[in-house]
Write an enzyme that holds these catalytic residues in place. Structure first.
Site, PDB file in Angstrom:
ATOM      1  CE  LYS A  51       3.995   4.975  -2.062  1.00 43.98           C
ATOM      2  NZ  LYS A  51       4.397   3.724  -2.730  1.00 43.98           N
TER       3      LYS A  51
HETATM    4  P1  NAD Z   1      -5.065  -1.435  -4.016  1.00 41.65           P
HETATM    5  O1  NAD Z   1      -5.758  -0.222  -3.549  1.00 41.65           O
HETATM    6  O2  NAD Z   1      -5.218  -1.830  -5.440  1.00 41.65           O
HETATM    7  O3  NAD Z   1      -5.496  -2.703  -3.113  1.00 41.65           O
HETATM    8  C1  NAD Z   1      -5.382  -2.720  -1.721  1.00 41.65           C
HETATM    9  C2  NAD Z   1      -6.085  -3.977  -1.201  1.00 41.65           C
HETATM   10  O4  NAD Z   1      -5.863  -4.089   0.204  1.00 41.65           O
HETATM   11  C3  NAD Z   1      -7.598  -3.937  -1.381  1.00 41.65           C
HETATM   12  O5  NAD Z   1      -8.071  -5.237  -1.654  1.00 41.65           O
HETATM   13  C4  NAD Z   1      -8.096  -3.459  -0.020  1.00 41.65           C
HETATM   14  O6  NAD Z   1      -9.443  -3.839   0.266  1.00 41.65           O
HETATM   15  C5  NAD Z   1      -7.118  -4.195   0.880  1.00 41.65           C
HETATM   16  N1  NAD Z   1      -7.004  -3.579   2.206  1.00 41.65           N
HETATM   17  C6  NAD Z   1      -6.942  -2.283   2.534  1.00 41.65           C
HETATM   18  N2  NAD Z   1      -6.865  -2.129   3.865  1.00 41.65           N
HETATM   19  C7  NAD Z   1      -6.847  -3.370   4.381  1.00 41.65           C
HETATM   20  C8  NAD Z   1      -6.785  -3.886   5.699  1.00 41.65           C
HETATM   21  N3  NAD Z   1      -6.725  -3.062   6.746  1.00 41.65           N
HETATM   22  N4  NAD Z   1      -6.778  -5.233   5.861  1.00 41.65           N
HETATM   23  C9  NAD Z   1      -6.854  -6.055   4.791  1.00 41.65           C
HETATM   24  N5  NAD Z   1      -6.934  -5.632   3.524  1.00 41.65           N
HETATM   25  C10 NAD Z   1      -6.928  -4.312   3.335  1.00 41.65           C
HETATM   26  O7  NAD Z   1      -3.529  -1.212  -3.644  1.00 41.65           O
HETATM   27  P2  NAD Z   1      -2.266  -1.945  -4.284  1.00 41.65           P
HETATM   28  O8  NAD Z   1      -1.748  -1.074  -5.368  1.00 41.65           O
HETATM   29  O9  NAD Z   1      -2.577  -3.361  -4.550  1.00 41.65           O
HETATM   30  O10 NAD Z   1      -1.226  -1.829  -3.084  1.00 41.65           O
HETATM   31  C11 NAD Z   1      -1.168  -2.778  -2.025  1.00 41.65           C
HETATM   32  C12 NAD Z   1       0.185  -2.706  -1.353  1.00 41.65           C
HETATM   33  O11 NAD Z   1       1.205  -2.948  -2.321  1.00 41.65           O
HETATM   34  C13 NAD Z   1       0.551  -1.354  -0.740  1.00 41.65           C
HETATM   35  O12 NAD Z   1       1.377  -1.571   0.381  1.00 41.65           O
HETATM   36  C14 NAD Z   1       1.355  -0.687  -1.840  1.00 41.65           C
HETATM   37  O13 NAD Z   1       2.205   0.333  -1.351  1.00 41.65           O
HETATM   38  C15 NAD Z   1       2.130  -1.882  -2.350  1.00 41.65           C
HETATM   39  N6  NAD Z   1       2.677  -1.743  -3.689  1.00 41.65           N
HETATM   40  C16 NAD Z   1       1.895  -1.424  -4.759  1.00 41.65           C
HETATM   41  C17 NAD Z   1       2.463  -1.348  -6.019  1.00 41.65           C
HETATM   42  C18 NAD Z   1       1.640  -1.071  -7.243  1.00 41.65           C
HETATM   43  O14 NAD Z   1       2.210  -1.122  -8.349  1.00 41.65           O
HETATM   44  N7  NAD Z   1       0.350  -0.823  -7.167  1.00 41.65           N
HETATM   45  C19 NAD Z   1       3.842  -1.569  -6.192  1.00 41.65           C
HETATM   46  C20 NAD Z   1       4.614  -1.923  -5.084  1.00 41.65           C
HETATM   47  C21 NAD Z   1       4.018  -2.009  -3.843  1.00 41.65           C
END
Ligand code: NAD
Length: 416
Positions: free
Chosen positions: A104
């Protein structure tokens, strides 16, 4: 309260080691990371000032293959968070039987405060700083919180310029026109959808009749919201960092996605029926399925007792602390753990990697079919172990994932 994600990650290893009687030497090794690099990233800002950001790349284990894991741009990023996320990637790849390890990366930055030019400079300088420890056979970054296909394209270009040839395999989640895979953008949401569909089948309930609440409305939260909405589910509430919107009759997700994709916050959306709620209220509102899809440590011992859902589908990585997990298990809430639920992203990243090596690209239909097959195989395996041993789905998923890693160390031996 245990809010250091790396402490949570290590505690999870202890729990599973005790459950499966793991060799204490292996347990100690799994609680360490293979390699971590901390870099300073100086950027000449548009106003002529110099700002220096801190960045990280961590590889937890490459015993089953090159490191794989996202890159996060957020003000909360720190070394322990990245170590935890790298550790969880090891389990995720192992659970899905992908020939990849866990890694990561992250930069401590608020990307919204940077211009596009500054963001590009930050990405390119970070890539240059970590160039010796990434590469198609070493460690392959991908998008995570606040990073996207454009950022992956800048990483690929910077790496390629330094190597003197195009190296698309250095990242996944690239734009399709430079070797990305169709279906990567929706992959984590699709994976979540396949898993929750399978879970509902096991519980003999109809997915379309379930009431859903989702925290986080970015890539993961937005896609799963869209898929469930199109499936006919009522989405009672969604939130982003600005706060949440609630409507007992169900939100119009298509309109909300349109709104947020233009760069707007949910709190500024106007609809007289929608009530503004905080992220804390959202988590404890009544629903059938709660989907944390924002950040880690959202469900803790402080709010776990107040949760009023039947199933938690972990879209985010590490949204539930170990103490909260125990409370949820005692309350009979079924938690579909992150390393299974959100593994669709890394699965299609793996497909992108495979397609790149073969220089032969699949269509969306094939991507989603293969994704469904792999997700359901892992789900069935986890479900069966959990039923047989009367343990949580998380502990079951960990037993399977950790066993495979432990076996790999056993077979390879400790060098020299
Ligand atoms: P992203 O940046 O696209 O979206 C994040 C979302 O969370 C946004 O809507 C943001 O406003 C919101 N957010 C941020 N801080 C917050 C808070 N304190 N309270 C409430 N909402 C909050 O990110 P993503 O890619 O959707 O990732 C989200 C989660 O999923 C992370 O934990 C990431 O590690 C995990 N994840 C992502 C992927 C991927 O393919 N993108 C894969 C597996 C896991």
């Amino acid at each position: 309260m245990e809010l250091n994600p790396y402490e949570v990650a290590k505690k999870q290893i202890d729990i599973v080691a005790a459950e499966m009687g793991l060799d204490p030497n292996i347990t100690r090794y799994l609680k360490r990371i293979e390699r971590a690099l901390i870099v300073s990233i100086p950027i000449m800002m548009d106003d002529g000032s110099l700002q220096i950001f801190e960045g990280y790349r961590v590889q937890h284990s490459t015993v089953r293959g090159p490191g794989k894991g996202g890159l996060r741009f957020a003000p909360s990023v720190n070394l322990d968070e990245v170590k935890a996320l790298a550790t969880w990637m090891t389990w995720k790849c192992s659970l899905l039987k992908l020939p990849l390890g866990g890694a990561k990366g992250g930069i401590c930055v608020t990307p919204r405060k940077l211009s596009k030019k500054e963001l590009e400079k930050l990405t390119r300088r970070y890539t240059t700083e970590i160039i010796n420890i990434i590469g198609p056979d070493i460690d392959v970054p991908a998008p995570d919180v606040n990073t996207n296909a454009q950022i992956m394209a800048w990483i690929m270009d910077t790496y390629s310029m330094n190597k003197g040839r195009a190296v698309p395999g250095v990242v996944t989640g690239k734009p399709v026109s430079i070797g990305g895979s169709v279906g990567r953008n929706s992959a984590t949401g699709m994976g979540l959808f396949f898993v929750i569909e399978a879970m509902c089948e096991k519980l003999n309930i109809k997915l379309e009749l379930q009431k859903i609440i989702i925290q986080g409305f970015g890539n993961v939260g937005g896609w799963i919201a869209k898929l469930l909405y199109e499936h006919g589910c009522k989405i009672l509430a969604v939130s982003d960092i600005s706060g949440g919107l609630y409507y007992s009759e169900g939100l119009e997700i298509d309109k909300l996605l349109d709104w947020t994709q233009k760069g707007n916050y949910l709190k500024d959306y106007k609809d007289k029926n929608y009530k503004l709620i905080s992220n804390d209220e959202l988590l404890t509102s009544q629903c059938d399925i709660l989907i944390p899809a924002a950040l880690e440590n959202q469900i803790t011992e402080a709010n776990a007792n107040d949760l009023k859902c039947k199933i938690i589908l972990e879209g985010a990585n590490g949204p539930t602390t170990t103490l909260a997990d125990q409370i949820l298990f005692n309350k009979g809430i079924k938690v579909i753990p992150d390393i299974l639920a959100n593994a669709g992203g890394v699965c299609v990243s793996y497909f992108e990697y495979v397609q790149g090596i073969q220089a032969y690209f699949w269509d969306l239909d094939r991507i989603n079919k293969e994704l469904k097959r792999i997700m359901l195989e892992a789900f069935e395996e986890v479900y069966e172990v959990s039923k047989e041993r009367k343990i949580s789905l998380r502990t079951a998923a960990y037993i399977i994932a950790v066993s495979r890693i432990a076996r790999a160390y056993e077979l390879r031996g400790i060098f020299p």
